[in-house]
Design an enzyme around this catalytic site. Structure first.
Site, PDB file in Angstrom:
ATOM      1  N   ASN A  11      -4.356 -20.480 -41.116  1.00 46.10           N
ATOM      2  CA  ASN A  11      -4.656 -21.353 -39.979  1.00 46.10           C
ATOM      3  C   ASN A  11      -4.187 -20.619 -38.723  1.00 46.10           C
ATOM      4  O   ASN A  11      -2.996 -20.581 -38.434  1.00 46.10           O
ATOM      5  CB  ASN A  11      -3.919 -22.689 -40.145  1.00 46.10           C
ATOM      6  CG  ASN A  11      -4.111 -23.605 -38.942  1.00 46.10           C
ATOM      7  OD1 ASN A  11      -4.882 -23.297 -38.037  1.00 46.10           O
ATOM      8  ND2 ASN A  11      -3.406 -24.728 -38.925  1.00 46.10           N
ATOM      9  N   LYS A  13      -4.613 -21.380 -35.736  1.00 44.08           N
ATOM     10  CA  LYS A  13      -4.319 -22.306 -34.619  1.00 44.08           C
ATOM     11  C   LYS A  13      -4.981 -21.778 -33.334  1.00 44.08           C
ATOM     12  O   LYS A  13      -6.074 -21.219 -33.408  1.00 44.08           O
ATOM     13  CB  LYS A  13      -2.813 -22.509 -34.495  1.00 44.08           C
ATOM     14  CG  LYS A  13      -2.202 -22.962 -35.840  1.00 44.08           C
ATOM     15  CD  LYS A  13      -0.792 -23.449 -35.759  1.00 44.08           C
ATOM     16  CE  LYS A  13      -0.330 -23.873 -37.148  1.00 44.08           C
ATOM     17  NZ  LYS A  13       1.009 -24.434 -37.168  1.00 44.08           N
ATOM     18  N   HIS A  97      -4.431 -32.112 -39.604  1.00 43.87           N
ATOM     19  CA  HIS A  97      -3.228 -31.293 -39.407  1.00 43.87           C
ATOM     20  C   HIS A  97      -2.213 -32.078 -38.586  1.00 43.87           C
ATOM     21  O   HIS A  97      -2.590 -32.860 -37.701  1.00 43.87           O
ATOM     22  CB  HIS A  97      -3.593 -29.982 -38.702  1.00 43.87           C
ATOM     23  CG  HIS A  97      -2.473 -28.998 -38.714  1.00 43.87           C
ATOM     24  ND1 HIS A  97      -1.443 -29.065 -37.810  1.00 43.87           N
ATOM     25  CD2 HIS A  97      -2.191 -27.969 -39.553  1.00 43.87           C
ATOM     26  CE1 HIS A  97      -0.577 -28.090 -38.090  1.00 43.87           C
ATOM     27  NE2 HIS A  97      -1.014 -27.415 -39.130  1.00 43.87           N
ATOM     28  N   GLU A  99      -0.481 -31.297 -36.180  1.00 46.91           N
ATOM     29  CA  GLU A  99      -0.626 -31.119 -34.723  1.00 46.91           C
ATOM     30  C   GLU A  99      -1.758 -31.983 -34.185  1.00 46.91           C
ATOM     31  O   GLU A  99      -1.690 -32.475 -33.046  1.00 46.91           O
ATOM     32  CB  GLU A  99      -0.833 -29.617 -34.416  1.00 46.91           C
ATOM     33  CG  GLU A  99       0.463 -28.840 -34.607  1.00 46.91           C
ATOM     34  CD  GLU A  99       0.306 -27.412 -35.107  1.00 46.91           C
ATOM     35  OE1 GLU A  99      -0.781 -26.822 -34.963  1.00 46.91           O
ATOM     36  OE2 GLU A  99       1.298 -26.881 -35.663  1.00 46.91           O
ATOM     37  N   GLU A 169       2.262 -30.282 -45.903  1.00 49.92           N
ATOM     38  CA  GLU A 169       2.956 -29.558 -44.844  1.00 49.92           C
ATOM     39  C   GLU A 169       4.043 -30.453 -44.257  1.00 49.92           C
ATOM     40  O   GLU A 169       3.761 -31.263 -43.353  1.00 49.92           O
ATOM     41  CB  GLU A 169       1.977 -29.167 -43.730  1.00 49.92           C
ATOM     42  CG  GLU A 169       0.830 -28.291 -44.193  1.00 49.92           C
ATOM     43  CD  GLU A 169       0.262 -27.434 -43.069  1.00 49.92           C
ATOM     44  OE1 GLU A 169       0.209 -26.222 -43.249  1.00 49.92           O
ATOM     45  OE2 GLU A 169      -0.094 -27.975 -42.009  1.00 49.92           O
ATOM     46  N   GLY A 175       6.336 -23.933 -38.346  1.00 54.65           N
ATOM     47  CA  GLY A 175       6.685 -23.086 -37.209  1.00 54.65           C
ATOM     48  C   GLY A 175       8.172 -23.063 -36.888  1.00 54.65           C
ATOM     49  O   GLY A 175       8.571 -22.583 -35.827  1.00 54.65           O
ATOM     50  N   SER A 215       6.104 -22.560 -42.642  1.00 54.92           N
ATOM     51  CA  SER A 215       6.939 -21.348 -42.668  1.00 54.92           C
ATOM     52  C   SER A 215       6.846 -20.594 -43.994  1.00 54.92           C
ATOM     53  O   SER A 215       7.834 -20.049 -44.466  1.00 54.92           O
ATOM     54  CB  SER A 215       8.392 -21.695 -42.333  1.00 54.92           C
ATOM     55  OG  SER A 215       8.473 -22.242 -41.022  1.00 54.92           O
TER      56      SER A 215
HETATM   57  P1  13P Z   1       3.620 -21.974 -39.986  1.00 55.55           P
HETATM   58  O1  13P Z   1       3.249 -21.142 -41.206  1.00 55.55           O
HETATM   59  O2  13P Z   1       3.574 -21.184 -38.723  1.00 55.55           O
HETATM   60  O3  13P Z   1       4.888 -22.723 -40.203  1.00 55.55           O
HETATM   61  O4  13P Z   1       2.451 -23.080 -39.837  1.00 55.55           O
HETATM   62  C1  13P Z   1       2.101 -23.838 -40.928  1.00 55.55           C
HETATM   63  C2  13P Z   1       0.894 -24.628 -40.580  1.00 55.55           C
HETATM   64  O5  13P Z   1       0.941 -25.538 -39.765  1.00 55.55           O
HETATM   65  C3  13P Z   1      -0.367 -24.275 -41.237  1.00 55.55           C
HETATM   66  O6  13P Z   1      -1.345 -25.230 -41.011  1.00 55.55           O
END
Ligand code: 13P
Length: 258
Positions: A11, A13, A97, A99, A169, A175, A215
């Site tokens: 992903n 982003k 997601h 976010e 997640e 992150g 992560s």
């Molecule tokens: P990170 O791997 O940067 O923690 O992000 C995970 C994520 O949100 C994947 O959709």
């Protein structure tokens, strides 16, 4: 390890221009483009879907989007439909997601309409679920995840359930560099598989991939992927460089031997 084909999805982003995305996709295709034991899906921003699709054409790498609207067309400024994604050779779409839920206010009902619209258009939804830190600390993880899975998948026909991918997640792990321990993640993954079994039957539930995200990095992937119900990863930060992402694909491939 189970009989499910592991899936490693990146992903990206809001990162990578069309040319940067194509460059990364070409680097990945050169190294893991013929990988068949692990399914690999690259999810760039909308604006890089075309160049990434072109860069992976003829390889085993698949392309996913990070979102879509549930309606087919109309007055929805700034949105894209499933058919528009299909037109760019997109096979997967990340939905719900954390976010999108927290920053853009998406709720389970909206996410559910997108899941159904994606399946209708033969796109494979990657439905994201996961609890906040405060919810985990309050002992509410299973309850939160149950509501997100049940509402997110409401009305999915059993015949299409195997097209769905779930990504667990935990929001506090995204992150932040904090990962769920393999045992913590496995516990939630097994719980999710139980929910899928209740809705679709054990046989179908046994074929649905449940990814871990938050992560995930080369140094923690082997231990996570060794867990019985962890079928791959949805990778954020570590998917932005070819080297780290390829190491994650190798981890998933190793997990098949274990
Ligand atoms: P990170 O791997 O940067 O923690 O992000 C995970 C994520 O949100 C994947 O959709």
């Amino acid at each position: 390890m189970s009989s499910r084909t592991p899936l490693i999805a990146g992903n990206w982003k809001m990162n990578k221009t069309p040319s940067e995305g194509a460059e990364l996709a070409r680097a990945l295709a050169a190294q893991v483009g013929t990988e068949s034991a692990v399914q690999i899906v690259l999810c760039p921003p909308f604006t890089a879907l075309a160049s990434v699709s072109q860069a992976v054409d003829g390889t085993h790498l698949a392309v996913g989007a990070q979102n879509m609207h549930d309606k087919a067309s109309g007055a929805f400024t700034g949105e894209v439909s499933a058919a528009m994604l299909r037109g760019l050779h997109v096979s997967h779409v990340i939905l719900g997601h954390s976010e999108r839920r927290s920053i853009f206010g998406e709720d389970d009902a909206f996410i559910n309409r997108k899941v159904l619209a994606a399946l209708e258009a033969s796109l494979k939804p990657i439905l994201c679920v996961g609890e906040l830190l405060s919810e985990r600390e309050a002992g509410r993880t299973n309850e939160v995840v149950r509501v997100q899975v049940e509402k997110g998948l409401a009305g999915v026909p059993a015949g299409k359930a195997e097209q769905v991918v779930i990504a667990y997640e935990p929001v506090w792990a995204i992150g932040t560099g904090k990962t769920a321990t393999p045992a913590m993640a496995q516990e939630v993954h097994a719980f999710i598989r139980g929910l899928l079994s209740a809705q679709f039957g054990a046989e179908t539930a046994g074929r649905i991939r449940i990814l871990y995200g938050g992560s995930m990095k080369p140094d923690n992937a082997d231990a996570l992927l060794a867990e019985h119900d962890i079928d791959g990863g949805l990778i954020g930060g570590a998917s932005l460089e070819a080297k780290g992402f390829i190491e994650l694909v190798r981890s998933a491939s190793r997990s098949l031997g274990g």
